[in-house]
Design a protein around this motif. Structure first.
Motif, PDB file in Angstrom:
ATOM      1  N   VAL A 272      19.347  12.908  22.569  1.00 45.47           N
ATOM      2  CA  VAL A 272      17.937  12.999  21.213  1.00 45.47           C
ATOM      3  C   VAL A 272      18.050  12.147  19.824  1.00 45.47           C
ATOM      4  N   VAL A 273      19.465  11.692  19.805  1.00 41.23           N
ATOM      5  CA  VAL A 273      19.995  10.705  18.781  1.00 41.23           C
ATOM      6  C   VAL A 273      19.518   9.645  19.925  1.00 41.23           C
ATOM      7  N   VAL A 308      19.003  13.664  11.239  1.00 40.48           N
ATOM      8  CA  VAL A 308      19.803  13.554  12.367  1.00 40.48           C
ATOM      9  C   VAL A 308      21.065  13.637  13.192  1.00 40.48           C
ATOM     10  N   GLN A 309      22.384  12.931  12.152  1.00 47.06           N
ATOM     11  CA  GLN A 309      23.296  13.226  12.334  1.00 47.06           C
ATOM     12  C   GLN A 309      23.752  12.612  11.611  1.00 47.06           C
ATOM     13  N   LYS A 310      25.061  13.173  11.149  1.00 48.27           N
ATOM     14  CA  LYS A 310      26.321  13.541   9.848  1.00 48.27           C
ATOM     15  C   LYS A 310      26.910  12.078  10.311  1.00 48.27           C
ATOM     16  N   SER A 311      27.322  11.745   8.355  1.00 47.77           N
ATOM     17  CA  SER A 311      28.863  10.291   9.197  1.00 47.77           C
ATOM     18  C   SER A 311      29.277  11.097  10.323  1.00 47.77           C
ATOM     19  N   THR A 319      17.886  18.221  14.486  1.00 46.52           N
ATOM     20  CA  THR A 319      18.250  17.153  15.473  1.00 46.52           C
ATOM     21  C   THR A 319      18.135  18.418  16.469  1.00 46.52           C
ATOM     22  N   THR A 320      18.412  20.416  16.275  1.00 48.00           N
ATOM     23  CA  THR A 320      18.728  20.751  17.115  1.00 48.00           C
ATOM     24  C   THR A 320      16.806  21.606  17.443  1.00 48.00           C
TER      25      THR A 320
END
Ligand code: ARG
Length: 580
Positions: A272-273, A308-311, A319-320
């Motif tokens: 997805v990312v 959508v994505q943490k560091s 994201t899900t």
């Protein structure tokens, strides 16, 4: 009836277009309303008011032209112009009789299937599994279930999705606590997830070593460590069986097969990312991967990020949900995705829907709707709490409902056997909780109040269940089966007419529930129907009717009333009783 009338009006519009009275390039939406006052007719439309301008004429003149252009039909007994240019219709009595007969004969009680059946994916219940289901989980489960039943009844293919939360940092803490317990002790502790969660949380807050271990375990779980996965699976299984018990008690049609947990999308999240990156939508912000959508701004007018994505690399709720949209469209082949989730998640879903289209995850014509709902409040006007001030477990709430209903049944009908009392109490208790929720406008908050929901007066489950038994008692007394009556409908008394007019509206009401995802339309209708029956029953003797023809017709009215009440309640997920 409504549909037929719409078709007639559409034909009149087409006719006027052909004549040049109306421009050819318009396709007006025909709206038919039920006048509040019955003396204004059965249906009203503002069509002439809407179209007067494009027609370059005045609304009353256009209304006249529309009426003149109506095709020959046996539906309309009268069409009148009212006020500035409304058209009121009176439906012919023959038509009414025909529809009554059709509904009486029909297994679907006169409810027509939709013209275009869809594959409807319905996301409902979807609790987080770390804790037991509580009162906050009530609304999604019962509203979603009612709408799912209605959609199925109308001919759609319904795919239920229970998007349970089974992943995330809380599970580290739960696993750390599981690790400390063994065998029997663990099983014991897990039998009450609420206290288990609290115990784990306490350990987490008090012991830095425990907290470190919990964090280690999250990492281990996410990297697929077998022992962690086994413990996690054990926890999930226990939690899901709790949910299943609640669904079964509530008569909510979800099963284990409908569970499509958040963790099921794990493998797709990097993709997805990646796909968002390829689309050029990703922006890095303080190490996190975000998409900024111009459609959603904060008070300062800055675009809000969807993270959508943490560091640290972790994925998020959003994201899900993006992965779930893809799955529902591509694998489940959904045409319409419905989400029954708390109103407070409104922004989240609007962002997901917008982003899914922008990123090409969702076809342009994929329909996605978030149907939010309000909060269950206590009498103090704050979110409902248990007497001890904590959240109320749903299982405890249902126990309480059944206990209160039992006391009620024992006082109302002491002649029933113990088993009968228990059975009646179960149905009355559970349906009271469900109906109190379903009968409120979905989008409003409502006050959870035992006394009103268990009352035999007003728009409540006990009132409707009792009304149903009252109709059925007519057949017990007469010793005839409601579905094997032969005579014809004859309507003379105004109470017969009023009841008949309501009975033929069932179709329209059920469709409106599906279109708006608003079960309270159906509750209001069933309440009116029970009231109309009661007025009819008091004024028009059935078994003592003046002659057999009238008696047969009245029996049939009673039979159709019972059938409609039973079907309506079933669509709401509420069982009926033959006696109570
Ligand atoms: N588990 C979430 C919660 O308890 C609700 C999930 C709703 N469905 C979804 N696809 N996001 O808040």
């Amino acid at each position: 009836m409504k549909e037929q009338l719409e078709q007639l009006l559409a034909a009149a519009v087409a006719q006027l277009q052909e004549q040049g009275t109306l421009p050819a390039d318009i396709s007006p939406r025909i709206q038919l309303d039920r006048p509040r006052d019955k003396s204004h007719g059965d249906f009203a439309t503002n069509l002439a008011l809407m179209l007067a301008k494009p027609a370059g004429t005045n609304p009353r003149a256009l209304a006249e032209a529309l009426i003149a252009a109506l095709p020959e039909n046996s539906l309309i007994a009268e069409a009148n112009i009212a006020g500035p240019g409304f058209i009121n219709f009176v439906i012919s009595q023959d038509q009414l009789l025909e529809q009554l007969e059709a509904a009486y004969q029909d297994a679907q009680v006169g409810v027509s299937a939709v013209d275009q059946p869809q594959r409807v994916v319905i996301d409902y219940s979807s609790p987080n599994l770390a804790k037991e289901m509580h009162v906050g989980h009530l609304r999604s489960a019962i509203i979603g279930d009612a709408v799912a039943r209605v959609c199925e009844f109308l001919g759609h293919t319904v795919i239920r999705q229970n998007h349970v939360g089974d992943w995330g940092t809380q599970f580290g803490m739960l696993l750390a606590h599981m690790e400390e317990l063994e065998g029997n002790e663990l099983a014991m502790e897990l039998s009450n997830l609420e206290t288990f969660y609290k115990a784990a949380k306490n350990r987490f807050d008090e012991s830095p070593e425990f907290a470190d271990r919990a964090r280690e375990l999250v990492v281990a779980l996410q990297s697929g460590d077998e022992k962690c996965l086994r413990l996690w699976q054990q926890f999930i299984d226990v939690s899901l069986s709790h949910c299943q018990e609640v669904y079964d008690r509530l008569g909510v049609k979800l099963t284990r097969e409908d569970v499509m947990a958040e963790s099921a999308y794990n493998d797709d999240l990097p993709q997805v990312v990646e796909d968002l990156r390829e689309q050029g939508l990703l922006v890095e912000d303080q190490g996190a991967q975000c998409v900024f959508l111009e459609e959603f701004k904060n008070k300062e007018g800055e675009a809000l990020p969807v993270i959508v994505q943490k560091s640290g690399g972790g994925y998020l709720y959003a994201t899900t949900d993006l992965a779930a949209v893809r799955y529902r469209q591509n694998v489940l082949k959904g045409d319409h995705l419905m989400y029954f989730v708390d109103q407070r998640q409104g922004l989240h879903f609007q962002q997901i829907f917008t982003l899914a289209k922008k990123a090409g995850f969702a076809r342009d014509d994929l329909q996605m709707d978030h149907y939010g709902f309000g909060t269950v409040m206590g009498k103090d006007g704050r979110p409902y709490k248990s007497r001890e001030g904590g959240v109320t477990k749903l299982a405890d709430l249902l126990d309480q409902a059944e206990a209160r209903a039992l006391a009620l049944v024992q006082s109302k009908n002491p002649d029933l056997s113990m088993e009968e009392q228990a059975q009646v109490a179960k149905v009355v208790g559970i349906s009271s909780v469900k109906y109190a929720d379903l009968s409120k406008n979905r989008t409003s908050d409502y006050i959870f109040d035992w006394d009103t929901m268990l009352s035999f007066e007003g728009n409540t489950a006990p009132y409707l269940l009792y009304a149903y038994t009252r109709v059925m008692s007519v057949f017990n007394k007469a010793g005839v089966q409601p579905d094997s009556l032969t005579g014809e409908f004859v309507l003379e008394d105004e109470r017969e007419l009023a009841l008949a007019n309501l009975l033929v509206r069932f179709n329209e009401v059920v469709h409106s529930v599906a279109n708006k995802a608003m079960p309270h339309f159906l509750c209001g209708y069933l309440f009116d129907l029970a009231g109309a029956f009661s007025s009819f029953y008091e004024a028009c003797p059935i078994l003592q009717a003046e002659d057999d023809m009238v008696k047969q017709s009245r029996l049939k009215l009673a039979a159709l009333t019972a059938k409609t009440l039973r079907q309506g309640l079933e669509l709401l997920g509420i069982e009926t009783l033959d006696k109570m």
